[in-house]
Design a protein around this motif. Structure first.
Motif, PDB file in Angstrom:
ATOM      1  N   LYS A   1       0.831  -1.208   0.000  1.00  0.00           N
ATOM      2  CA  LYS A   1       0.000   0.000   0.000  1.00  0.00           C
ATOM      3  C   LYS A   1       0.868   1.262   0.000  1.00  0.00           C
ATOM      4  O   LYS A   1       0.623   2.209  -0.761  1.00  0.00           O
ATOM      5  CB  LYS A   1      -0.955  -0.032   1.204  1.00  0.00           C
ATOM      6  N   LEU A   2       1.893   1.203   0.852  1.00  0.00           N
ATOM      7  CA  LEU A   2       2.819   2.349   0.898  1.00  0.00           C
ATOM      8  C   LEU A   2       3.415   2.614  -0.472  1.00  0.00           C
ATOM      9  O   LEU A   2       3.535   3.759  -0.912  1.00  0.00           O
ATOM     10  CB  LEU A   2       3.970   2.029   1.858  1.00  0.00           C
ATOM     11  N   ASP A   3       3.791   1.524  -1.166  1.00  0.00           N
ATOM     12  CA  ASP A   3       4.428   1.688  -2.478  1.00  0.00           C
ATOM     13  C   ASP A   3       3.443   2.233  -3.509  1.00  0.00           C
ATOM     14  O   ASP A   3       3.778   3.155  -4.272  1.00  0.00           O
ATOM     15  CB  ASP A   3       5.028   0.358  -2.963  1.00  0.00           C
ATOM     16  N   ALA A   4       2.250   1.660  -3.529  1.00  0.00           N
ATOM     17  CA  ALA A   4       1.259   2.121  -4.520  1.00  0.00           C
ATOM     18  C   ALA A   4       0.975   3.608  -4.312  1.00  0.00           C
ATOM     19  O   ALA A   4       0.904   4.384  -5.276  1.00  0.00           O
ATOM     20  CB  ALA A   4      -0.013   1.302  -4.416  1.00  0.00           C
ATOM     21  N   ASP A   5       0.843   4.006  -3.056  1.00  0.00           N
ATOM     22  CA  ASP A   5       0.554   5.425  -2.781  1.00  0.00           C
ATOM     23  C   ASP A   5       1.732   6.310  -3.181  1.00  0.00           C
ATOM     24  O   ASP A   5       1.554   7.418  -3.683  1.00  0.00           O
ATOM     25  CB  ASP A   5       0.207   5.626  -1.305  1.00  0.00           C
ATOM     26  N   ARG A   6       2.909   5.786  -2.936  1.00  0.00           N
ATOM     27  CA  ARG A   6       4.115   6.534  -3.301  1.00  0.00           C
ATOM     28  C   ARG A   6       4.194   6.709  -4.825  1.00  0.00           C
ATOM     29  O   ARG A   6       4.494   7.792  -5.329  1.00  0.00           O
ATOM     30  CB  ARG A   6       5.323   5.745  -2.793  1.00  0.00           C
ATOM     31  N   TYR A   7       3.912   5.625  -5.554  1.00  0.00           N
ATOM     32  CA  TYR A   7       3.931   5.715  -7.021  1.00  0.00           C
ATOM     33  C   TYR A   7       2.935   6.785  -7.475  1.00  0.00           C
ATOM     34  O   TYR A   7       3.236   7.597  -8.358  1.00  0.00           O
ATOM     35  CB  TYR A   7       3.541   4.392  -7.695  1.00  0.00           C
ATOM     36  N   ALA A   8       1.747   6.751  -6.863  1.00  0.00           N
ATOM     37  CA  ALA A   8       0.699   7.701  -7.268  1.00  0.00           C
ATOM     38  C   ALA A   8       1.150   9.137  -6.980  1.00  0.00           C
ATOM     39  O   ALA A   8       0.972  10.040  -7.790  1.00  0.00           O
ATOM     40  CB  ALA A   8      -0.590   7.383  -6.532  1.00  0.00           C
ATOM     41  N   GLU A   9       1.773   9.309  -5.824  1.00  0.00           N
ATOM     42  CA  GLU A   9       2.281  10.631  -5.437  1.00  0.00           C
ATOM     43  C   GLU A   9       3.317  11.137  -6.459  1.00  0.00           C
ATOM     44  O   GLU A   9       3.339  12.306  -6.817  1.00  0.00           O
ATOM     45  CB  GLU A   9       2.957  10.414  -4.090  1.00  0.00           C
ATOM     46  N   TRP A  10       4.150  10.241  -6.919  1.00  0.00           N
ATOM     47  CA  TRP A  10       5.168  10.628  -7.911  1.00  0.00           C
ATOM     48  C   TRP A  10       4.541  10.942  -9.274  1.00  0.00           C
ATOM     49  O   TRP A  10       5.108  11.693 -10.068  1.00  0.00           O
ATOM     50  CB  TRP A  10       6.177   9.480  -8.121  1.00  0.00           C
ATOM     51  N   GLY A  11       3.420  10.245  -9.572  1.00  0.00           N
ATOM     52  CA  GLY A  11       2.797  10.428 -10.890  1.00  0.00           C
ATOM     53  C   GLY A  11       3.048   9.249 -11.819  1.00  0.00           C
ATOM     54  O   GLY A  11       3.110   9.406 -13.049  1.00  0.00           O
ATOM     55  N   ILE A  12       3.181   8.079 -11.233  1.00  0.00           N
ATOM     56  CA  ILE A  12       3.434   6.870 -12.034  1.00  0.00           C
ATOM     57  C   ILE A  12       2.134   6.392 -12.689  1.00  0.00           C
ATOM     58  O   ILE A  12       1.063   6.454 -12.085  1.00  0.00           O
ATOM     59  CB  ILE A  12       4.017   5.770 -11.114  1.00  0.00           C
ATOM     60  N   ASP A  13       2.263   5.871 -13.923  1.00  0.00           N
ATOM     61  CA  ASP A  13       1.087   5.448 -14.694  1.00  0.00           C
ATOM     62  C   ASP A  13       1.033   3.951 -14.974  1.00  0.00           C
ATOM     63  O   ASP A  13       0.060   3.474 -15.561  1.00  0.00           O
ATOM     64  CB  ASP A  13       1.087   6.165 -16.058  1.00  0.00           C
ATOM     65  N   LEU A  14       2.099   3.228 -14.624  1.00  0.00           N
ATOM     66  CA  LEU A  14       2.132   1.796 -14.955  1.00  0.00           C
ATOM     67  C   LEU A  14       3.090   1.108 -13.996  1.00  0.00           C
ATOM     68  O   LEU A  14       4.130   1.664 -13.646  1.00  0.00           O
ATOM     69  CB  LEU A  14       2.604   1.615 -16.408  1.00  0.00           C
ATOM     70  N   LEU A  15       2.739  -0.092 -13.570  1.00  0.00           N
ATOM     71  CA  LEU A  15       3.638  -0.879 -12.717  1.00  0.00           C
ATOM     72  C   LEU A  15       3.840  -2.258 -13.314  1.00  0.00           C
ATOM     73  O   LEU A  15       2.878  -2.975 -13.589  1.00  0.00           O
ATOM     74  CB  LEU A  15       3.043  -1.038 -11.308  1.00  0.00           C
ATOM     75  N   LYS A  16       5.106  -2.626 -13.508  1.00  0.00           N
ATOM     76  CA  LYS A  16       5.440  -4.012 -13.870  1.00  0.00           C
ATOM     77  C   LYS A  16       5.823  -4.708 -12.568  1.00  0.00           C
ATOM     78  O   LYS A  16       6.730  -4.251 -11.861  1.00  0.00           O
ATOM     79  CB  LYS A  16       6.613  -4.016 -14.854  1.00  0.00           C
TER      80      LYS A  16
END
Ligand code: GAL
Length: 637
Positions: free
Chosen positions: A371-386
């Motif tokens: 959860k921490l990682d997903a939120d962090r990605y969203a905060e950065w502006g990430i659009d895709l996760l492999k």
């Protein structure tokens, strides 16, 4: 008298010079894995077959092919062949073939690891070209470490010419090479997103800039930038909107309808197109290389053909801060700034992690921090996760069906609970028939195989191996046979031109487009040659890949080493691919009845943009070795 004759014959036999193949240049050897070695196995150990060592020889790997010019000056080829004893976790099976001027001169039975070396002998008198082939034994190329022990050529008595290892000339296939200058709206023409989350779509439009864009019928919450053609904002609610887009430049104007779908996780409605850092840079990726990829995606024109994602693969991660939040390492000083940069071009940024404690390259994974990682990605502006299984294998060494799904469900929920739409790419190499449940765990696409490399054996083995997976693909959820290996690749830092021949590259892009696979370019975009660019930017080919119906192709017929594959398209036409997997040019025939068609059909060649005419019962064409032809077949009205 008899003794004299025998002695003379023996003298004659032994009079010619012996040339060991390990003294020739091995660079031209084409093979499925790594490179050929003189006097060593493919993995660099002393050649050994069933316990017997050989002082001379060449270690290769199926499938391999090696051509040697003999100039008609040799009399015989001899070797002791088999599978090398070196450690690898499985057992290889191979067949060795010796060809002279295109004719088969000798062929072994199937040879397995642990079996004694077999003698191979071929008479070469008069032969100009010797070709040494190792086939994979029919079970794929894994573990096929093949040795030509003591391989040697006997030269004719007094021969002056020396054998010379050569790379056969592979002419470039005839494909459309020019880039359009007047405006044309390309593909994908359908896109979507979750209402309330940030939305971004760069209307894919070829043609010289400056360009002026206009849109009619945009849904509430979205706005168009009239000079860049980027639509952004946030959808206000669910629905489907047919938006009329107009684009104009000094050379003309065009219009097209683009469908925007609003709905929870309405993502990857066509197979994602973009770039990923792994096949070129691997561990050498950094912020500047990712920025350069974004720059070149636009500068090369590929963004205008629909390529959108710029994906950072493994090796960006550092440890975690006191709150457990993931940190970037020194190669990525500011991930948010990088995402902003990529977004400023209308492109999207992808990232990589593992459900295990460590990624495949040994960096920090997401285990117990999802959860921490997903939120962090969203905060950065990430659009895709492999999301790559890797060290999760230590948590679940023998995963059953539920255990295979579990970590992917956890991350799915974390991503969906975040403030952004994040396309979800599952990477676990096809374990547990992931295609049967990848959609259920929220995957927008899932790797169906191990890693690809830039050899014919790898690419063709993976690509043609997808034949039965068509039922599992569709809008929002695709099979992923791994990333593209055209252009300059190399798993960094140093790069080389793809070892696929030009025809093999056409086969690669044809197959991946027919398969509705994600199209993730794996080369350095700043160093693309004209041919690579033409391969990746053919809109007639890409419109098959991005067809909104989203039906993956299946094999419809097979004859010898030729195959015909087909997929239905939204407008009622059929995309048909003719493949020749054989070593020689072959006639490939597509019969209309095999495609479920009857009556006259129009045929258009998509690679070279030419109408071929209308045909009553079928269409056939000569296809070069390892080559492909891609057609659109439309019933005559
Ligand atoms: C592999 C994966 C590759 C790449 C690599 C990174 O497992 O299949 O595509 O992501 O890990 O370490």
């Amino acid at each position: 008298m008899i003794i004299q004759a025998l002695t003379a014959a023996l003298l004659c036999l032994h009079a010619g010079e012996t040339i060991y193949l390990d003294t020739l240049d091995l660079a031209p050897v084409e093979q499925g894995w790594k490179t050929a070695q003189a006097r060593l196995s493919v993995d660099g150990n002393a050649i050994s077959i069933a316990g017997k060592g050989f002082g001379h020889g060449v270690g290769t790997h199926a499938r391999s092919e090696w051509t040697i010019d003999l100039f008609g000056a040799a009399t015989a080829f001899d070797a002791m062949v088999g599978v090398d004893d070196e450690f690898c976790s499985g057992d290889g099976t191979v067949v060795f073939v010796v060809m002279g001027d295109g004719k088969e001169l000798a062929r072994t039975e199937l040879i397995k690891k642990g079996e004694a070396a077999r003698p191979v002998h071929a008479e070469l008198t008069g032969v100009k070209k010797l070709t040494l082939v190792v086939e994979d034994g029919g079970d794929g190329i894994n573990y096929d470490h093949a040795d030509w022990g003591d391989a040697r050529i006997t030269m004719a008595d007094g021969a002056k010419a020396k054998p010379r290892s050569t790379k056969p000339a592979r002419p470039y296939p005839r494909i459309a090479m020019t880039q359009p200058t007047a405006p044309a709206i390309t593909q994908p023409r359908i896109t979507g997103g979750t209402p309330g989350k940030p939305f971004l779509y760069r209307v894919p439009t070829t043609g010289v800039r400056p360009m002026h864009f206009a849109a009619k019928g945009l849904p509430k919450g979205l706005a168009l930038d009239e000079s860049t053609g980027v639509i952004s904002g946030s959808l206000a609610g669910d629905g489907s909107w047919d938006v009329k887009i107009a684009a104009r430049n000094e050379l003309g104007s065009t219009e097209a309808v683009v469908t925007i779908v609003g709905g929870a996780n309405a993502l990857a409605l066509t197979p994602p197109m973009g770039w990923n850092s792994w096949n070129c840079w691997a561990g050498a990726v950094d912020d500047s290389k990712v920025r350069a990829a974004a720059d070149w995606m636009v500068r090369s024109g590929l963004a205008d053909h629909g390529f959108t994602y710029i994906n950072i693969d493994d090796t960006w991660e550092a440890g975690r801060d006191e709150q457990g939040r993931i940190l970037t390492n020194e190669k990525f000083p500011d991930m948010k700034a990088l995402a902003d940069y990529v977004h400023s071009k209308g492109l999207k940024l992808g990232i990589y992690s593992s459900p295990g404690p460590q990624t495949c390259a040994g960096y920090e994974g997401s285990y117990q921090h999802e959860k921490l990682d997903a939120d962090r990605y969203a905060e950065w502006g990430i659009d895709l996760l492999k999301y790559d299984w890797c060290s999760y294998g230590n948590i679940e060494p023998k995963p059953d069906h539920a255990a295979l799904m579990k970590p992917y469900v956890t991350m799915r929920d974390a991503l969906r609970g975040s403030s952004r739409d994040i396309v979800y790419s599952l990477c676990q190499y096809g374990m547990g028939n992931v295609w049967e449940w990848g959609d259920e765990v929220g995957g927008n696409y899932w790797r169906t195989t191990g890693d690809i490399n830039d050899s014919w054996a790898s690419m063709a083995g993976i690509g043609f191996g997808q034949a039965d997976l068509a039922p599992y693909a569709g809008p929002g959820h695709w099979n992923d046979p791994d990333m593209l290996v055209v252009g300059k690749v190399g798993w960094g830092p140093s790069l080389h031109d793809s070892r696929l021949t030009p025809d093999e590259q056409v086969t690669h892009i044809t197959l991946w487009s027919m398969l509705a696979s994600p199209l993730l370019i794996g080369c350095d975009l700043s160093q693309m040659d004209q041919f690579t660019l033409a391969l990746l930017s053919n809109d007639e080919v890409l419109s098959v890949s991005q067809d909104p119906l989203g039906k993956q192709a299946s094999r419809v017929s097979q004859e010898g080493e030729t195959e015909v594959w087909a997929r239905p398209l939204e407008d009622g036409s059929i995309a048909v691919a003719l493949f020749n997997r054989g070593r020689e040019t072959a006639q490939v025939v597509a019969m209309w009845d095999a495609l479920g068609l009857s009556g006259r059909q129009h045929v258009r060649d998509l690679w070279n943009h030419t109408d071929q005419g209308a045909f009553e019962r079928g269409y056939s064409l000569e296809v070069p070795r390892h080559g492909a032809v891609m057609l659109r077949v439309t019933p005559e009205r």
